[in-house]
Design a protein around this motif. Structure first.
Motif, short mmCIF file in Angstrom:
data_model
loop_
_atom_site.label_atom_id
_atom_site.label_comp_id
_atom_site.label_asym_id
_atom_site.label_seq_id
_atom_site.Cartn_x
_atom_site.Cartn_y
_atom_site.Cartn_z
N LEU A 1 -9.07 -0.18 1.13
CA LEU A 1 -8.94 -0.31 2.58
C LEU A 1 -10.28 0.08 3.20
CD1 LEU A 1 -6.05 0.16 1.43
CD2 LEU A 1 -5.50 1.31 3.55
N ALA A 2 -10.72 -0.69 4.18
CA ALA A 2 -12.04 -0.44 4.77
C ALA A 2 -11.91 -0.10 6.25
CB ALA A 2 -12.94 -1.65 4.61
N HIS B 1 -14.14 9.61 -10.08
CA HIS B 1 -13.40 10.88 -10.00
C HIS B 1 -12.02 10.65 -9.38
CE1 HIS B 1 -12.67 15.08 -8.73
NE2 HIS B 1 -12.77 14.74 -7.46
N LEU B 2 -11.97 9.86 -8.34
CA LEU B 2 -10.70 9.60 -7.66
C LEU B 2 -9.79 8.74 -8.53
CD1 LEU B 2 -12.05 9.00 -4.04
CD2 LEU B 2 -10.90 11.05 -4.92
N ILE B 3 -10.37 7.71 -9.13
CA ILE B 3 -9.56 6.82 -9.98
C ILE B 3 -9.03 7.60 -11.18
CG2 ILE B 3 -9.65 4.76 -11.45
CD1 ILE B 3 -11.75 3.62 -9.44
N GLY C 1 -4.95 4.14 -4.21
CA GLY C 1 -5.76 3.25 -3.38
C GLY C 1 -6.93 4.05 -2.84
N LEU C 2 -7.84 3.35 -2.18
CA LEU C 2 -9.04 4.01 -1.65
C LEU C 2 -9.26 3.55 -0.22
CD1 LEU C 2 -11.32 3.46 -4.77
CD2 LEU C 2 -10.34 5.65 -4.03
N PHE C 3 -9.55 4.52 0.65
CA PHE C 3 -9.86 4.19 2.04
C PHE C 3 -11.33 4.55 2.25
CE2 PHE C 3 -9.36 5.92 6.63
CZ PHE C 3 -9.92 4.77 7.17
N PHE D 1 0.87 -1.18 0.00
CA PHE D 1 0.00 0.00 0.00
C PHE D 1 0.90 1.23 0.00
CE2 PHE D 1 -2.31 -3.38 2.19
CZ PHE D 1 -3.48 -3.43 1.44
N HIS D 2 0.63 2.17 -0.87
CA HIS D 2 1.47 3.37 -0.95
C HIS D 2 0.74 4.44 -1.78
CE1 HIS D 2 2.41 1.12 -4.67
NE2 HIS D 2 2.38 2.33 -5.19
N GLY D 3 1.36 5.60 -1.81
CA GLY D 3 0.86 6.66 -2.68
C GLY D 3 -0.31 7.42 -2.07
N VAL D 4 -1.14 7.96 -2.93
CA VAL D 4 -2.29 8.76 -2.51
C VAL D 4 -3.50 7.85 -2.34
CG1 VAL D 4 -3.79 10.70 -3.11
CG2 VAL D 4 -1.36 10.76 -3.74
#
Lengths: 305, 305, 305, 305
Positions: D76-77, D32-34, D40-42, D4-7
């Motif tokens: 990530l949840a 929009h985020l992708i 990654g997404l939290f 896991f890394h980055g924004v």
């Protein structure tokens, strides 16, 4: 560059075992820092145990400092006491001795407010001819200098700089964004451990207590940052972070207050700069076991062979 | 009963509009309190704005007090400053002037610990011949005197009493349970609004700032409690609670610090006791609108016709 | 007298060693309290470890309670979760099961404000037919119910009562002064150790966790207060203060949270009321040494022969 | 680089005006985020208003997320609730839905301790097959994950990463020094405004709520940092700091909680990403005046023409 900038250590005040200021050791501290290449000196700050010293002792410390330094570096003098007119009293003394600026906290003991804090700085400024520097240290005074307060005081010319020991790097950054382009105002961090970050943000200087132990290390860090070599800056900062671990050695036997300055004094004694690591009462002085651990730390970063 | 007991107001220090102590008004304050029937006087406490006064002013206030009181009542003197040796300096002065006891807080500004607090009281005690009273005021010094600390200091004879302004009534009760049967130790509450409760628990006295405005009210409350008439005590307390609402009138225009003592001064001015409601700098003085609201409150509890 | 009054213990929820609710023990807890003479029951409060139980478990606890109590006493149900609609979900369940009122805290985890707190209680009230009781417990939710908030909610009819576990007895007194003459609103203290004081101020009842261990003691205290016998009330309160010392036995090995309820459970196990002193995860359960110390305390106040 | 890394933005959860999740808008947020290039997404973090959603809603949000993302990015949840077994309940659901890791805070509401916090993470880890990430957010849970706690949990393999939203950059740095060379452990900052600093220290990523408004900006910042271009990184960070000023627009009319996420939602509505800026109850939604001010801010940094 602003008038005040670079590495400006808050100078440790060595004591004898009978709780008097040890002026021989103190002269050595000043020469140690100057030899380390620092750019200014902040005397009678929290690290100097200013709050333990009465008016007469503070006066003598300042006189001794000005005499020893003899114009080689700018001298900033903390004038730290709970309320406005007492601060003005200290500040007039400091001004008469010839310091280059005075450093003032928010009021403490009294339950204050941001408007009162603003008035406090204005009253102090009106009473003096030397620049007034704001000192944001909520861990001691239990009031934060809000961004709006700092910016208002800077823009109206009441304060000439900020020493930020709040640990709130986001707020510090906004002060830099709001004020960083003024040539007559400087912003310094009181941090020991995120100095490279503060300089990358645009801070004009740094006031690290740990520079009493390793002034040359912080000067190298400053020079790397000035050169834009952030890789080297980070490496030097990380070395200093390892050295800074000394401040937790005596916890919880001592208080947080005495653990930090007490560790600096203990390391300086080992390095031959001062004669005793005695702390002002009621603080506890670090003991032999703690000194041994600190020696190991000092050695591990290359300060002792 | 313990030596110190009953209603012991923390005496307001009136100022002129140019921030000097107004000794004519101050004499009237002392006579007003004595006439109200109080059992002792606590000068140079937080309500006295002690933290705003330098050494010379504190000395003169104590000298004036001792001269005016002239043995009619016991005088307790606050010797409040951040650290041990500065406190001892104030305390020796107070002792030489002839006060009956000194009142000492935990250290402040410095980050301290309970063991350091214990040492602090011991060092102060060793330097003096008069009794030392502990003053628990975490809202100002940001350290709580823990039950264990208070009990240890009491049992070893370092402190002769406690003034509890912490608002932690449960802790106060445990100190009473641990120490209440000692004839050489007293426990007083600094509360204005739960005094009947503290007395019901067994407290030896009360140190309410509001007694500057209505000393006779607190003396009546004390007498009802002594007589075991808790219904009358509660009724008097509730009347005083309504009077105490004055301390919120100027918020948030002023700080919490100036709102409280500023309200007392404003009421005392209206009652003809003092000439001005001026607050020490940087605190804000209450204005005409706020004074009018306070007058309404004072009138509503029967202090003005 | 108000509908809800007297001694209303927050009922301990006994667990098996595998962290299930032990309903056999739980029934005994309810009978133990009823036999002790208490005037109501508060289930699913902080002392009940409500925050450790999910929706299904909470439902079953309420159903079991209502069945066992069978109308012998009023049942108040905590519906404690961080935010409005989740609280409403719990509250509708509780209402459908037949509780007499629900008990609601300020929101937590989210950074809230007094206006949001007011809206929170209004939204909950609008969704229900049973009375809503406000629960002021800043040590858990980190928001204080300000006097203005409580009084506004009471005067508009949103809340029917207050359980004050804030320890701020001065604020509680002002709520009593503002609201104490309303027959449709009650104010109870969550304190174990200044209950006599709260009753002397006019409180309508008390919700002491320690009543799980000694319900009869708190009922005697209540009865003394009702009879105006404050000397006997104080004596009983002081006995209960000595019993309450059990809550510090396991510190600092356990957290403050588990030290208190864990001590109650340990004492109740010794008294034969429950089978195990197991605490919900991640809390630590008190060990044999701590249990022995608690037994000594229980014995010292006459609960064991 | 670590897995896991980055924004990794904490994904905003859009609501309809009747407080239901608006899944159409939510799909647009994810796209929009992708499209912005995030790594990654939290989901179900504080910014997602997780604490306002019950179990069923959380499940549906996760299912929707996993379906829309469809493996394009790691998910990530957050499994945020006060106590251990309730967290495990959420985490098992999240695991069954197919998230890549779960994010866990210290317990809250209950008064906890560092040893209990350690046990909490261990119990959660033992119950799962997916990695557990620690979330340090003392402003919400009122417990700080101490350096020793984090390092111990990392070294024993209980946690696979840390999201640090504590604002304590010095502590974060020491965690990086202690753990930064492990390839199986990552450290991310939750800051929006000192991200360049965190990356310069060696952080593996960033979880900024503001990336919901300007994901491409944070991706540029990340790329500058990866390239070692700290001048460009600072410039981009300063632009984002100006954008972040939106979070203070609605204060003090709204709480701090709703001011921040409410500003993000208001900006996202203006940018056409979501249909409504409605906040979950009892939070206040930003009004038209506040939206106009936010539009000005958004425009000033170049996000609107």
């Amino acid at each position: 560059m602003t008038t005040f900038h670079g590495v400006v250590p808050p100078v440790v005040t060595p004591l004898t075992e009978t709780f008097e200021v040890d002026y021989e050791s103190y002269s050595r501290v000043l020469e140690h820092l100057i030899a380390g290449g620092v750019h200014g000196l902040f005397v009678l700050g929290s690290t100097s145990e200013v709050i333990f010293h009465d008016e007469a002792t503070r006066r003598r410390i300042l006189e001794h400092t000005v005499k020893v330094v003899n114009g080689r570096l700018p001298v900033l003098a903390g004038v730290i006491d709970p309320t406005t007119d007492r601060v003005i009293g200290h500040a007039k003394t400091a001004q008469s001795i010839g310091v280059d600026a005075v450093v003032v906290t928010a009021p403490f003991y009294t339950r204050t407010s941001q408007p009162e804090v603003i008035d406090h700085f204005r009253y102090v400024r009106e009473a003096l001819d030397v620049p007034v520097i704001a000192y944001d240290i909520p861990v001691c005074v239990h009031t934060k200098l809000e961004r709006k307060t700092t910016v208002a005081l800077a823009q109206e010319g009441t304060i000439a700089g900020l020493k930020d020991s709040s640990g709130d790097d986001g707020n510090f950054r906004y002060c830099l964004l709001d004020l960083g382009d003024r040539r007559d105002f400087f912003l310094m961090t009181g941090s020991e451990i995120v100095v490279d970050n503060a300089l990358q943000m645009g801070a004009h200087g740094v006031v690290p207590g740990l520079a009493n132990v390793d002034p040359a290390g912080y000067v190298r860090l400053w020079n790397h940052a000035r050169a834009g070599d952030w890789v080297a800056a980070r490496k030097e900062q990380e070395r200093l972070c390892r050295l800074f671990e000394m401040v937790w050695v005596s916890l919880p036997r001592t208080s947080a207050g005495s653990a930090g300055v007490g560790a600096f004094k203990t390391a300086m004694r080992r390095l031959g700069v001062i004669a005793s690591n005695t702390m002002a009462r009621p603080q506890r002085t670090l003991n032999a076991d703690e000194a041994a651990t600190i020696e190991t730390i000092v050695r591990s970063v290359g300060l002792l062979n």
